[in-house]
Enzyme design. Structure first.
Site, short mmCIF file in Angstrom:
data_model
loop_
_atom_site.label_atom_id
_atom_site.label_comp_id
_atom_site.label_asym_id
_atom_site.label_seq_id
_atom_site.Cartn_x
_atom_site.Cartn_y
_atom_site.Cartn_z
N LYS A 159 0.86 -1.19 0.00
CA LYS A 159 0.00 0.00 0.00
C LYS A 159 0.89 1.24 0.00
O LYS A 159 1.95 1.25 0.66
CB LYS A 159 -0.88 -0.05 1.25
CG LYS A 159 -1.95 1.03 1.34
CD LYS A 159 -2.82 0.79 2.58
CE LYS A 159 -3.92 1.81 2.75
NZ LYS A 159 -4.75 1.55 3.94
N SER B 293 -9.60 1.55 2.98
CA SER B 293 -8.76 2.32 2.10
C SER B 293 -7.71 1.50 1.35
O SER B 293 -7.17 1.98 0.35
CB SER B 293 -8.04 3.41 2.91
OG SER B 293 -7.23 2.81 3.91
N SER C 73 -9.72 -0.95 7.11
CA SER C 73 -9.17 -0.78 5.76
C SER C 73 -8.44 -1.97 5.16
O SER C 73 -8.11 -1.95 3.99
CB SER C 73 -8.26 0.45 5.72
OG SER C 73 -9.05 1.60 5.64
N1 GLN Z 1 -12.76 3.69 6.41
C1 GLN Z 1 -12.26 4.21 7.66
C2 GLN Z 1 -11.96 5.67 7.52
O1 GLN Z 1 -12.30 6.24 6.56
C3 GLN Z 1 -11.08 3.46 8.10
C4 GLN Z 1 -9.88 3.85 7.37
C5 GLN Z 1 -8.76 2.95 7.65
O2 GLN Z 1 -8.92 1.90 8.25
N2 GLN Z 1 -7.62 3.39 7.25
O3 GLN Z 1 -11.42 6.28 8.36
#
Ligand code: GLN
Length: 491
Positions: free
Chosen positions: A78, A153, A177
């Site tokens: 990532k 994400s 994520s």
């Molecule tokens: N979807 C969550 C957010 O927008 C979690 C993001 C993540 O786990 N990096 O914050």
């Protein structure tokens, strides 16, 4: 078809000299060439570098030298995981030119194990989002249906694995994520216990909630990768000083007598029917293998999501203060210092990142701190205590990994609805518990993910149960066709 191999299968072929690291890397790079214009999983492909590294592995092996436990296996990281000499953009204009001078510990561990970096994958900007749509560059697509998102994400990391554009990848999980995109893409994703895998060199979103973990084609691969990345790191002060077991030793153990709690709160009206159906069917499989599944209650579940968004925004506002246009990335001249900050921060960050910085700053301001931040911290404790109580009587907790299957790109305009994607995953982040998402069938042709949450540092038990399910689920081993469903995809 070498790109379709699991890590375990590839390692066997490499060890038997049936294939070379170069051939395997080439197969993956060709696959990226063929499908990534549609899937768009990668921000950067490190083809040349990968081939050179692969050749080195082949030479070493030919000489009979020790090549490491993942020697010759392609990996994607990532793009918020620092890679020395390779762009690490966080899918943000702010870091669009940031080439780190050092490797994150996980990147180094993989490299030392002989894994071959083939590229850096797309994400929501600074990992804020659930769809990759907040990436400053482009939206990645779900290999099962290219009109849909891969989740987020870590959407690029999940899509790359599902589309065979790498053998495995790493993602980060602050509120879901790793697990939600794994669920959307029909692959396995593990968020380890807080402190189990080093965060050193991983760009911080919310430090008390951030975790790094693997996204893989199956559960065995997940254990193999954990064997390499788990362990103490003196560069990460939150890293646990605890030896990591051999995670593969848990695979194949019986799950007879294992006690599984199924919290009612995760099967309410907000969870899609197709998801509930697939997850309930999976419970039957666990029971048929001799596990005991019982309904339980985690009464503070509904407060986990609002508490998460308060804490995550508060921590993010502080972590992202370092991007001031001086030390890193975007650096545009201005008439005076105030204008300089304003210009670089307003142009460097996208709207979701700005929204959270403003929200987080508001929460941490005097007068609001007690009201929001402190209260959210108290809720965090209550959520943690729910789990502690449950784990007194159960070995694992089973839930859906996401409330829905993959949604259409551009279809979720309401922010709160987007935030709701994390409703099944955030509690494990607040409590720092290990949790895996693994495929448990389909709803309307789209993958559904099952989540297993374990006790602190019980990744082994999580993998044991996940593996038992995977081996006995009777689900067909299907792969996405990666077909453009008509219409233009490229924005
Ligand atoms: N979807 C969550 C957010 O927008 C979690 C993001 C993540 O786990 N990096 O914050």
């Amino acid at each position: 078809m070498l790109e379709q191999l699991t890590v375990a299968a590839a390692l066997e072929k490499l060890a038997n000299r049936e294939i070379s690291a170069r051939e395997l890397t080439e197969a993956v790079l060709t696959r990226i060439d063929d499908v990534d214009k549609s899937v768009r999983a990668y921000i950067t492909v490190t083809g040349e570098r990968a081939l050179q590294a692969a050749e080195k592995i082949d030479e070493k092996r030919a000489k009979g030298e020790n090549t490491g436990p993942l020697a010759g296996v392609p990996v994607a990281l990532k793009d918020n995981i620092c890679t020395g000499g390779v762009l690490t953009s966080c899918a943000s204009k702010m870091l669009a030119n940031f080439i780190p001078p050092y490797d994150a510990t996980v990147a180094l561990l993989l490299q030392e194990a002989g894994a071959i970096l083939v590229g850096k994958t797309n994400l929501d900007e600074f990992a804020m989002g659930s769809s990759t749509e907040s990436s400053a560059f482009f939206t990645s697509r779900n290999p099962w249906d290219l009109t849909r998102v891969p989740g987020g994400s870590s959407g690029g990391s999940a899509a790359a694995v599902a589309a065979d554009e790498t053998l495995f990848s790493l993602g980060t999980d602050t509120g879901g994520s790793i697990r939600q995109p794994a669920a959307f893409c029909g692959i396995v994703g593990l968020k380890p216990t807080y402190g189990r895998v080093s965060r050193f060199g991983v760009v911080a979103l919310a430090s008390s909630l951030d975790h790094v973990g693997p996204l893989t084609k199956d559960v065995r691969d997940c254990a193999l990768i954990m064997n390499v990345i788990a362990g103490h790191d003196k560069n990460d002060s939150t890293s646990a000083e605890l030896a990591a077991p051999d995670y593969t030793s848990f695979l194949g153990r019986e799950i007879k007598g294992l006690r599984i709690g199924v919290p009612v709160e995760y099967f309410n009206a907000d969870i899609e029917d197709g998801v509930k159906k697939a997850v309930r069917k999976a419970i039957d499989v666990f029971v048929s293998l001799g596990a005991e599944a019982e309904e339980i209650s985690l009464p503070h579940t509904q407060y986990a999501l609002p508490a998460f968004y308060i804490l995550a925004a508060a921590e993010a506002s502080s972590n992202l203060a370092r991007y001031d246009g001086v030390q890193y990335g975007l650096h545009m001249a201005a008439a005076n210092l105030d204008d300089f900050y304003k210009k670089n921060r307003s142009e460097g960050f996208g709207s979701e990142v700005k929204r959270r910085i403003i929200f987080g700053t508001y929460i941490l301001s005097s007068g609001n701190y007690d009201h929001y931040y402190l209260k959210a911290m108290k809720v965090r404790t209550l959520v943690k205590e729910d789990f502690e109580r449950a784990f007194a009587g159960y070995d694992l907790i089973l839930t859906p990994a996401a409330p829905t299957t993959a949604f259409k790109a551009g279809s979720v305009e309401d922010r709160l609805q987007m935030y709701f994607n994390d409703s099944c995953t955030v509690a494990a982040n607040l409590a720092g518990l290990p949790a895996i998402s693994l495929p448990c069938g389909f709803a309307d042709g789209l993958p559904v993910g099952l989540q297993l949450i374990g006790k602190p540092f019980a990744e082994g038990t999580v993998l044991q149960a996940a593996y038992a399910y995977e081996q006995n689920s009777g689900l067909p081993k299907s792969k996405p066709a990666v077909k453009e469903a008509g219409g233009a995809l490229h924005e």
